[in-house]
Design a protein around this motif. Structure first.
Motif, PDB file in Angstrom:
ATOM      1  N   VAL A  59       0.825  -1.204   0.000  1.00 52.40           N
ATOM      2  CA  VAL A  59       0.000   0.000   0.000  1.00 52.40           C
ATOM      3  C   VAL A  59       0.860   1.255   0.000  1.00 52.40           C
ATOM      4  O   VAL A  59       0.383   2.344  -0.320  1.00 52.40           O
ATOM      5  CB  VAL A  59      -0.959   0.013   1.207  1.00 52.40           C
ATOM      6  N   ARG A  60       2.139   1.107   0.375  1.00 51.08           N
ATOM      7  CA  ARG A  60       3.069   2.230   0.311  1.00 51.08           C
ATOM      8  C   ARG A  60       4.489   1.705   0.377  1.00 51.08           C
ATOM      9  O   ARG A  60       4.734   0.565   0.765  1.00 51.08           O
ATOM     10  CB  ARG A  60       2.819   3.230   1.442  1.00 51.08           C
ATOM     11  N   SER A  61       5.445   2.551  -0.001  1.00 51.47           N
ATOM     12  CA  SER A  61       6.862   2.193   0.048  1.00 51.47           C
ATOM     13  C   SER A  61       7.631   3.304   0.744  1.00 51.47           C
ATOM     14  O   SER A  61       7.242   4.479   0.701  1.00 51.47           O
ATOM     15  CB  SER A  61       7.421   1.988  -1.367  1.00 51.47           C
ATOM     16  N   LEU A  62       8.727   2.921   1.381  1.00 46.04           N
ATOM     17  CA  LEU A  62       9.620   3.873   2.034  1.00 46.04           C
ATOM     18  C   LEU A  62      11.035   3.619   1.542  1.00 46.04           C
ATOM     19  O   LEU A  62      11.498   2.481   1.535  1.00 46.04           O
ATOM     20  CB  LEU A  62       9.564   3.719   3.561  1.00 46.04           C
ATOM     21  N   GLU A  63      11.718   4.681   1.135  1.00 44.47           N
ATOM     22  CA  GLU A  63      13.079   4.567   0.606  1.00 44.47           C
ATOM     23  C   GLU A  63      14.092   4.871   1.695  1.00 44.47           C
ATOM     24  O   GLU A  63      14.093   5.960   2.274  1.00 44.47           O
ATOM     25  CB  GLU A  63      13.279   5.541  -0.554  1.00 44.47           C
ATOM     26  N   PHE A  90      22.780   3.658  21.197  1.00 44.37           N
ATOM     27  CA  PHE A  90      22.446   5.076  21.014  1.00 44.37           C
ATOM     28  C   PHE A  90      20.936   5.225  21.068  1.00 44.37           C
ATOM     29  O   PHE A  90      20.176   4.242  21.118  1.00 44.37           O
ATOM     30  CB  PHE A  90      23.005   5.592  19.680  1.00 44.37           C
ATOM     31  N   ASN A  91      20.481   6.466  21.067  1.00 44.70           N
ATOM     32  CA  ASN A  91      19.047   6.735  20.935  1.00 44.70           C
ATOM     33  C   ASN A  91      18.850   7.800  19.870  1.00 44.70           C
ATOM     34  O   ASN A  91      19.783   8.109  19.126  1.00 44.70           O
ATOM     35  CB  ASN A  91      18.416   7.129  22.280  1.00 44.70           C
ATOM     36  N   ALA A  92      17.656   8.336  19.786  1.00 40.87           N
ATOM     37  CA  ALA A  92      17.370   9.287  18.709  1.00 40.87           C
ATOM     38  C   ALA A  92      18.140  10.592  18.840  1.00 40.87           C
ATOM     39  O   ALA A  92      18.218  11.362  17.874  1.00 40.87           O
ATOM     40  CB  ALA A  92      15.864   9.577  18.673  1.00 40.87           C
ATOM     41  N   PHE A  93      18.745  10.842  20.003  1.00 38.22           N
ATOM     42  CA  PHE A  93      19.360  12.144  20.236  1.00 38.22           C
ATOM     43  C   PHE A  93      20.814  12.068  20.689  1.00 38.22           C
ATOM     44  O   PHE A  93      21.540  13.062  20.597  1.00 38.22           O
ATOM     45  CB  PHE A  93      18.537  12.919  21.284  1.00 38.22           C
ATOM     46  N   ASN A  94      21.260  10.904  21.188  1.00 39.51           N
ATOM     47  CA  ASN A  94      22.610  10.811  21.734  1.00 39.51           C
ATOM     48  C   ASN A  94      23.250   9.472  21.417  1.00 39.51           C
ATOM     49  O   ASN A  94      22.560   8.463  21.247  1.00 39.51           O
ATOM     50  CB  ASN A  94      22.584  10.974  23.270  1.00 39.51           C
ATOM     51  N   ASP A  95      24.597   9.487  21.353  1.00 37.97           N
ATOM     52  CA  ASP A  95      25.365   8.252  21.348  1.00 37.97           C
ATOM     53  C   ASP A  95      25.660   7.877  22.795  1.00 37.97           C
ATOM     54  O   ASP A  95      26.216   8.674  23.545  1.00 37.97           O
ATOM     55  CB  ASP A  95      26.683   8.428  20.584  1.00 37.97           C
ATOM     56  N   ASN A  96      25.288   6.680  23.202  1.00 36.34           N
ATOM     57  CA  ASN A  96      25.495   6.262  24.586  1.00 36.34           C
ATOM     58  C   ASN A  96      26.863   5.621  24.793  1.00 36.34           C
ATOM     59  O   ASN A  96      27.642   6.057  25.623  1.00 36.34           O
ATOM     60  CB  ASN A  96      24.388   5.292  25.012  1.00 36.34           C
ATOM     61  N   SER A 146       3.773   7.494  18.726  1.00 36.46           N
ATOM     62  CA  SER A 146       3.517   6.800  17.467  1.00 36.46           C
ATOM     63  C   SER A 146       4.558   5.710  17.312  1.00 36.46           C
ATOM     64  O   SER A 146       5.600   5.730  17.979  1.00 36.46           O
ATOM     65  CB  SER A 146       3.573   7.770  16.280  1.00 36.46           C
ATOM     66  N   GLN A 147       4.286   4.748  16.450  1.00 39.75           N
ATOM     67  CA  GLN A 147       5.202   3.650  16.236  1.00 39.75           C
ATOM     68  C   GLN A 147       6.173   4.016  15.111  1.00 39.75           C
ATOM     69  O   GLN A 147       5.811   3.995  13.932  1.00 39.75           O
ATOM     70  CB  GLN A 147       4.437   2.375  15.876  1.00 39.75           C
ATOM     71  N   ASP A 148       7.392   4.366  15.493  1.00 43.78           N
ATOM     72  CA  ASP A 148       8.421   4.675  14.508  1.00 43.78           C
ATOM     73  C   ASP A 148       8.975   3.375  13.923  1.00 43.78           C
ATOM     74  O   ASP A 148       8.889   2.302  14.531  1.00 43.78           O
ATOM     75  CB  ASP A 148       9.541   5.480  15.160  1.00 43.78           C
ATOM     76  N   LEU A 149       9.561   3.479  12.753  1.00 47.01           N
ATOM     77  CA  LEU A 149      10.120   2.324  12.067  1.00 47.01           C
ATOM     78  C   LEU A 149      11.631   2.458  12.016  1.00 47.01           C
ATOM     79  O   LEU A 149      12.160   3.485  11.584  1.00 47.01           O
ATOM     80  CB  LEU A 149       9.552   2.233  10.645  1.00 47.01           C
ATOM     81  N   ILE A 150      12.330   1.424  12.483  1.00 51.52           N
ATOM     82  CA  ILE A 150      13.791   1.431  12.509  1.00 51.52           C
ATOM     83  C   ILE A 150      14.292   0.351  11.556  1.00 51.52           C
ATOM     84  O   ILE A 150      13.881  -0.812  11.659  1.00 51.52           O
ATOM     85  CB  ILE A 150      14.325   1.173  13.941  1.00 51.52           C
ATOM     86  N   ALA A 151      15.168   0.733  10.635  1.00 53.97           N
ATOM     87  CA  ALA A 151      15.707  -0.194   9.638  1.00 53.97           C
ATOM     88  C   ALA A 151      17.225  -0.210   9.728  1.00 53.97           C
ATOM     89  O   ALA A 151      17.868   0.838   9.851  1.00 53.97           O
ATOM     90  CB  ALA A 151      15.272   0.220   8.229  1.00 53.97           C
ATOM     91  N   ALA A 152      17.817  -1.422   9.675  1.00 54.51           N
ATOM     92  CA  ALA A 152      19.272  -1.579   9.683  1.00 54.51           C
ATOM     93  C   ALA A 152      19.680  -2.342   8.429  1.00 54.51           C
ATOM     94  O   ALA A 152      19.000  -3.292   8.019  1.00 54.51           O
ATOM     95  CB  ALA A 152      19.720  -2.337  10.932  1.00 54.51           C
ATOM     96  N   CYS A 189       9.888   8.500  11.075  1.00 52.11           N
ATOM     97  CA  CYS A 189       8.853   9.033  11.952  1.00 52.11           C
ATOM     98  C   CYS A 189       7.758   9.632  11.082  1.00 52.11           C
ATOM     99  O   CYS A 189       8.037  10.537  10.263  1.00 52.11           O
ATOM    100  CB  CYS A 189       9.427  10.075  12.906  1.00 52.11           C
ATOM    101  N   ASN A 190       6.530   9.121  11.200  1.00 55.68           N
ATOM    102  CA  ASN A 190       5.396   9.607  10.405  1.00 55.68           C
ATOM    103  C   ASN A 190       5.699   9.635   8.910  1.00 55.68           C
ATOM    104  O   ASN A 190       5.365  10.577   8.193  1.00 55.68           O
ATOM    105  CB  ASN A 190       4.957  10.989  10.884  1.00 55.68           C
ATOM    106  N   GLY A 191       6.383   8.595   8.452  1.00 57.59           N
ATOM    107  CA  GLY A 191       6.620   8.428   7.023  1.00 57.59           C
ATOM    108  C   GLY A 191       7.842   9.138   6.481  1.00 57.59           C
ATOM    109  O   GLY A 191       8.175   8.991   5.307  1.00 57.59           O
ATOM    110  N   GLN A 192       8.549   9.911   7.328  1.00 57.66           N
ATOM    111  CA  GLN A 192       9.722  10.649   6.880  1.00 57.66           C
ATOM    112  C   GLN A 192      10.964  10.172   7.635  1.00 57.66           C
ATOM    113  O   GLN A 192      10.864   9.740   8.784  1.00 57.66           O
ATOM    114  CB  GLN A 192       9.528  12.157   7.117  1.00 57.66           C
ATOM    115  N   ILE A 193      12.127  10.291   6.983  1.00 57.86           N
ATOM    116  CA  ILE A 193      13.367   9.933   7.651  1.00 57.86           C
ATOM    117  C   ILE A 193      13.669  10.963   8.734  1.00 57.86           C
ATOM    118  O   ILE A 193      13.841  12.150   8.452  1.00 57.86           O
ATOM    119  CB  ILE A 193      14.534   9.846   6.653  1.00 57.86           C
TER     120      ILE A 193
END
Length: 352
Positions: A57-61, A139-145, A80-86, A96-100
């Protein structure tokens, strides 16, 4: 008798390497999300009937390499449920909400061999990755641990690491040990047959394993009187290995005196399923004890999945191809899981 019933079966219109399942961003429905060799993420609606093929139904690059791992979690803390890809180049991309929202890249690209999202009871959230070159990053979204290079770990309590050691799998969990309350650890398995127990960026202990560990999960797999300490509250960690064996680690020690199981093929995924009461042939006391034990779901280099309890095979269910990924599946009431196969087949099962 434990059985696995097919809820539905279909094929995706595009091949995939990995998948996840759940709510995506701020949308209400549950989606199937797959990652492909082209670095593109495909989002599918959950099938309500058996269809030969489903369309995204949709694609994310990601604009990166082949995607090895996908996770869904509220990383940004926007409810919201963010998507994490490795991916294969060492990149982690957070949508987050469809955007990188963010992307991390290592100076020396290396494929990410495992990705874990860990949230403590105090609400501290971390993304943890292990790489084929032996790097562990937190790490998290804002810092390297913190980050650790396995080859820099001293040889205390373990043999010297190979020249090219790699991370084979990671488990972030709280461990309850002898005379100690549950404490959060990051457990890292490597290609030199070691398990490293890391806390707050420090390696506190490293132990040897009988074989290279490829997947780990926690649960209650052994009767409490079968382990070294008669305390059923000790954390039990199932270790699935590349030689097909499964071992249980309790109180920072692998129970090498009693191999849990041997499936005969390399193992790629282990998952805990909650216990079910099916031991009708046992006496009332034995039945009550057995019914407390978790079921272990196992896939690997064979076209099937296996359900185990007490090291015994409860069910072996044939698949169209090797499983490339398995994850929890929410059908509302049953113990269910989703299997994605290398031939692009998707199957949802419920355990009865």
């Amino acid at each position: 008798m434990v059985q696995a019933e097919v809820l539905w079966e279909t094929k995706t219109s595009r091949p995939f390497l990995t998948l996840t399942y759940g709510k995506l961003f701020q949308e209400d429905p549950y989606f199937i999300v797959t990652g492909g060799e082209d670095g593109v993420i495909q989002v599918y609606e959950t099938p309500t009937r058996r269809a030969k093929e489903i369309q995204p139904v949709r694609s994310l690059e990601t604009k990166c390499g082949p995607i090895f791992h996908l996770r869904l979690h509220d990383i940004i803390r926007l409810k919201s449920q963010d998507l994490i890809a490795a991916d294969s180049r060492g990149s982690v991309t957070v949508f987050c909400n469809g955007q990188i929202f963010m992307r991390t890249m290592l100076q020396k690209p290396a494929g990410i061999s495992d990705l874990q999202i860990h949230e403590t009871e105090l609400g501290h959230l971390s993304i943890i990755t292990g790489n084929e070159d032996g790097m562990v990053n937190c790490f998290n979204a804002f810092n390297d641990n913190w980050k650790i290079r396995l080859q820099d770990i001293g040889s205390r309590n373990i043999e010297c690491l190979q020249a090219t050691v790699s991370v084979t799998c990671i488990l972030a969990t709280a461990i309850a040990a002898d005379s100690c309350p549950a404490v959060d650890y990051v457990i890292v398995a490597d290609s030199s047959k070691n398990l490293h127990f890391i806390r707050n960026g420090r390696t506190l202990l490293s132990i040897k394993t009988p074989s290279i560990v490829k997947s780990m999960c926690t649960g209650y797999f052994l009767h409490f009187d079968e382990v070294s300490d008669p305390d059923e509250n000790l954390t039990q960690i199932a270790l699935g290995c590349d030689d097909g064996t499964i071992w249980i680690c309790v109180d920072f020690e692998v129970q090498i005196s009693s191999q849990f199981a041997d499936v005969g093929h390399p193992i790629t995924e282990l998952r805990r399923l909650p216990p079910m009461g099916d031991s009708t042939s046992l006496g009332s006391h034995d039945k009550a004890v057995t019914e407390k034990l978790d079921i272990l779901l196992c896939t690997g280099h064979f076209p099937a999945f296996i359900l185990l309890r007490e090291g015994k095979v409860l069910t072996r269910r044939k698949l169209p191809d090797w499983a490339s990924a398995i994850c929890e599946y929410n059908d509302g009431k049953d113990i269910s899981f989703l299997v994605g196969c290398k031939d692009s087949t998707l199957l949802a099962f419920k355990v009865t």
